[in-house]
Write an enzyme that holds these catalytic residues in place. Structure first.
Site, PDB file in Angstrom:
ATOM      1  N   ASN A  30      14.943  17.518  -3.529  1.00  0.00           N
ATOM      2  CA  ASN A  30      14.249  18.779  -3.559  1.00  0.00           C
ATOM      3  C   ASN A  30      14.447  19.508  -2.071  1.00  0.00           C
ATOM      4  O   ASN A  30      13.921  19.165  -1.114  1.00  0.00           O
ATOM      5  CB  ASN A  30      12.675  18.783  -3.833  1.00  0.00           C
ATOM      6  CG  ASN A  30      12.169  20.410  -3.649  1.00  0.00           C
ATOM      7  OD1 ASN A  30      12.722  21.120  -3.397  1.00  0.00           O
ATOM      8  ND2 ASN A  30      10.718  20.120  -3.757  1.00  0.00           N
ATOM      9  N   LYS A  59      14.050  22.551  -1.130  1.00  0.00           N
ATOM     10  CA  LYS A  59      13.039  23.356  -0.598  1.00  0.00           C
ATOM     11  C   LYS A  59      13.799  24.761  -0.076  1.00  0.00           C
ATOM     12  O   LYS A  59      14.668  25.043  -0.498  1.00  0.00           O
ATOM     13  CB  LYS A  59      11.800  22.910   0.268  1.00  0.00           C
ATOM     14  CG  LYS A  59      11.373  21.720  -0.214  1.00  0.00           C
ATOM     15  CD  LYS A  59      10.271  21.043   0.550  1.00  0.00           C
ATOM     16  CE  LYS A  59       9.518  19.805  -0.083  1.00  0.00           C
ATOM     17  NZ  LYS A  59       8.453  19.337   0.475  1.00  0.00           N
ATOM     18  N   HIS A  77       5.177  21.830  -8.644  1.00  0.00           N
ATOM     19  CA  HIS A  77       5.084  21.295  -7.205  1.00  0.00           C
ATOM     20  C   HIS A  77       3.893  21.781  -6.670  1.00  0.00           C
ATOM     21  O   HIS A  77       3.496  22.828  -6.622  1.00  0.00           O
ATOM     22  CB  HIS A  77       6.378  21.605  -6.477  1.00  0.00           C
ATOM     23  CG  HIS A  77       6.841  20.940  -5.271  1.00  0.00           C
ATOM     24  ND1 HIS A  77       5.921  21.113  -3.804  1.00  0.00           N
ATOM     25  CD2 HIS A  77       7.447  19.690  -4.956  1.00  0.00           C
ATOM     26  CE1 HIS A  77       6.208  20.341  -3.291  1.00  0.00           C
ATOM     27  NE2 HIS A  77       7.234  19.358  -3.473  1.00  0.00           N
ATOM     28  N   GLU A 108       3.506  22.695  -3.583  1.00  0.00           N
ATOM     29  CA  GLU A 108       3.643  23.883  -2.670  1.00  0.00           C
ATOM     30  C   GLU A 108       3.776  24.905  -3.559  1.00  0.00           C
ATOM     31  O   GLU A 108       3.189  25.905  -2.858  1.00  0.00           O
ATOM     32  CB  GLU A 108       4.722  23.622  -1.933  1.00  0.00           C
ATOM     33  CG  GLU A 108       4.893  22.394  -0.755  1.00  0.00           C
ATOM     34  CD  GLU A 108       6.100  21.991  -0.401  1.00  0.00           C
ATOM     35  OE1 GLU A 108       7.085  22.582  -0.429  1.00  0.00           O
ATOM     36  OE2 GLU A 108       6.185  20.958   0.500  1.00  0.00           O
ATOM     37  N   GLU A 145       3.290  13.074  -7.056  1.00  0.00           N
ATOM     38  CA  GLU A 145       3.440  13.239  -5.610  1.00  0.00           C
ATOM     39  C   GLU A 145       2.097  13.627  -5.131  1.00  0.00           C
ATOM     40  O   GLU A 145       1.749  14.706  -4.989  1.00  0.00           O
ATOM     41  CB  GLU A 145       4.250  14.574  -5.473  1.00  0.00           C
ATOM     42  CG  GLU A 145       5.532  14.464  -6.024  1.00  0.00           C
ATOM     43  CD  GLU A 145       6.526  15.572  -5.482  1.00  0.00           C
ATOM     44  OE1 GLU A 145       7.618  14.935  -4.941  1.00  0.00           O
ATOM     45  OE2 GLU A 145       6.462  16.669  -5.579  1.00  0.00           O
ATOM     46  N   GLY A 166       5.701  15.441   2.993  1.00  0.00           N
ATOM     47  CA  GLY A 166       6.248  15.926   4.230  1.00  0.00           C
ATOM     48  C   GLY A 166       5.279  15.353   5.413  1.00  0.00           C
ATOM     49  O   GLY A 166       5.620  16.132   6.431  1.00  0.00           O
ATOM     50  N   SER A 212       7.301  11.667   1.065  1.00  0.00           N
ATOM     51  CA  SER A 212       7.791  10.715   2.187  1.00  0.00           C
ATOM     52  C   SER A 212       8.619   9.531   1.568  1.00  0.00           C
ATOM     53  O   SER A 212       8.606   8.519   2.631  1.00  0.00           O
ATOM     54  CB  SER A 212       6.675  10.398   3.248  1.00  0.00           C
ATOM     55  OG  SER A 212       6.069  11.600   3.601  1.00  0.00           O
TER      56      SER A 212
HETATM   57  C1  PEP Z   1       8.272  16.889  -2.188  1.00  0.00           C
HETATM   58  O1  PEP Z   1       8.135  17.958  -1.593  1.00  0.00           O
HETATM   59  O2  PEP Z   1       8.604  16.744  -3.313  1.00  0.00           O
HETATM   60  C2  PEP Z   1       8.503  15.634  -1.319  1.00  0.00           C
HETATM   61  C3  PEP Z   1       8.561  14.520  -2.015  1.00  0.00           C
HETATM   62  O3  PEP Z   1       8.699  15.819  -0.072  1.00  0.00           O
HETATM   63  P1  PEP Z   1       8.974  14.711   1.110  1.00  0.00           P
HETATM   64  O4  PEP Z   1       9.973  13.667   0.492  1.00  0.00           O
HETATM   65  O5  PEP Z   1       9.471  15.341   2.452  1.00  0.00           O
HETATM   66  O6  PEP Z   1       7.403  14.081   1.282  1.00  0.00           O
END
Ligand code: PEP
Length: 253
Positions: free
Chosen positions: A8, A10, A95, A97, A167, A173, A213
């Protein structure tokens, strides 16, 4: 069942940078025995990447979201059907976000899932709890509720169009990753929920990705867990070397 490693992006990368990243991923791609590789670039690039991607590309395209509406007077929106018409076959929905920053309610997520599946897109459906919810031990209840609601209109015959991404928001992040045991515990719980909402055959066949992460240093352990079928990757998907290492970890799992 094949794993999925999905990146992703973003709101990162300009058109040419993304093109180079996809080219580098294709260039370094190991032979794929058990992994589907997907990237979710910013929406304005999707049609271009779909049209210009080489036939031998192993990288599939996803959108990061789609409209809750079908065609009509919805200025600025793009529909699931439009994505499909551009050669895009996947879409991320729900997601955290989008839920937190863009006000996507349960109802919006549920209706987006329906729109996407109706347009014959494969949905990467995200669920996850905040740190506060986990600290209060409310995470299992919340994930069960998120999934039940988002899949309300999805009968068993449509479940082949759904992949779930667990997630935990506190891991996205932040550099803090769920332990492999925490991921496994939740993925196993999700599979049990799918068994009771559908049946054990569907539960077994549905892929459940971990996101938060995930990086080359922790992927082997997380992807090695029996109920983890790959990952939805943010930061580590922006660099070909780390994304390729995650694909290799999936292949080795
Ligand atoms: C995400 O936003 O779907 C995600 C997993 O981000 P990150 O790997 O940066 O934590």
């Amino acid at each position: 069942m094949r794993n999925i490693v999905a990146g992703n992006w973003k709101s990162n990368k300009l058109l040419k940078e993304g093109e180079e990243l996809i080219a580098d991923i294709n260039h370094g791609m190991p032979s794929l025995r058990k992994t589907d590789v997907i990237v979710a670039p910013p929406a304005p690039y999707l049609a271009h990447y779909a049209a210009n991607g080489s036939k031998s590309s192993h990288v599939m395209l996803s959108a990061q979201q789609c409209s809750v509406n079908s065609a009509g007077a919805h200025t600025g929106e793009f529909t699931a059907e439009m994505l499909k018409s551009c050669g895009v076959n996947h879409v991320i929905i729900g997601h955290s976000e989008r839920r937190d920053r863009f006000g996507e309610t349960y109802e919006v997520v549920r209706n987006k899932v329906k729109e996407a599946v109706t347009a014959n897109l494969h949905v990467l459906l995200c669920c996850g709890e905040s740190l506060a919810v986990r600290e209060e031990q409310g995470h299992f209840e919340l994930i069960a509720e998120q999934l039940k609601d988002a899949l309300m209109h999805i009968g068993p015959e449509l479940m082949a169009n759904i992949t779930i991404a667990y997630e935990p928001i506190w891991a996205i992040g932040t550099g803090v990753t769920a332990t492999a045991d925490q991921a496994q515990e939740m993925h196993q719980f999700i599979r049990k929920q799918l068994t009771s909402s559908y049946d054990s055959k569907i539960a077994k066949a549905t892929r459940i990705l971990y996101g938060g992460s995930c990086k080359p240093s922790n992927a082997d352990e997380i992807f090695g867990k029996p109920d983890v079928n790959g990952g939805l990757i943010g930061g580590a998907a922006l660099d070909a070397e780390s994304f390729l290492a995650l694909i290799s970890a999936s292949e080795a799992s």
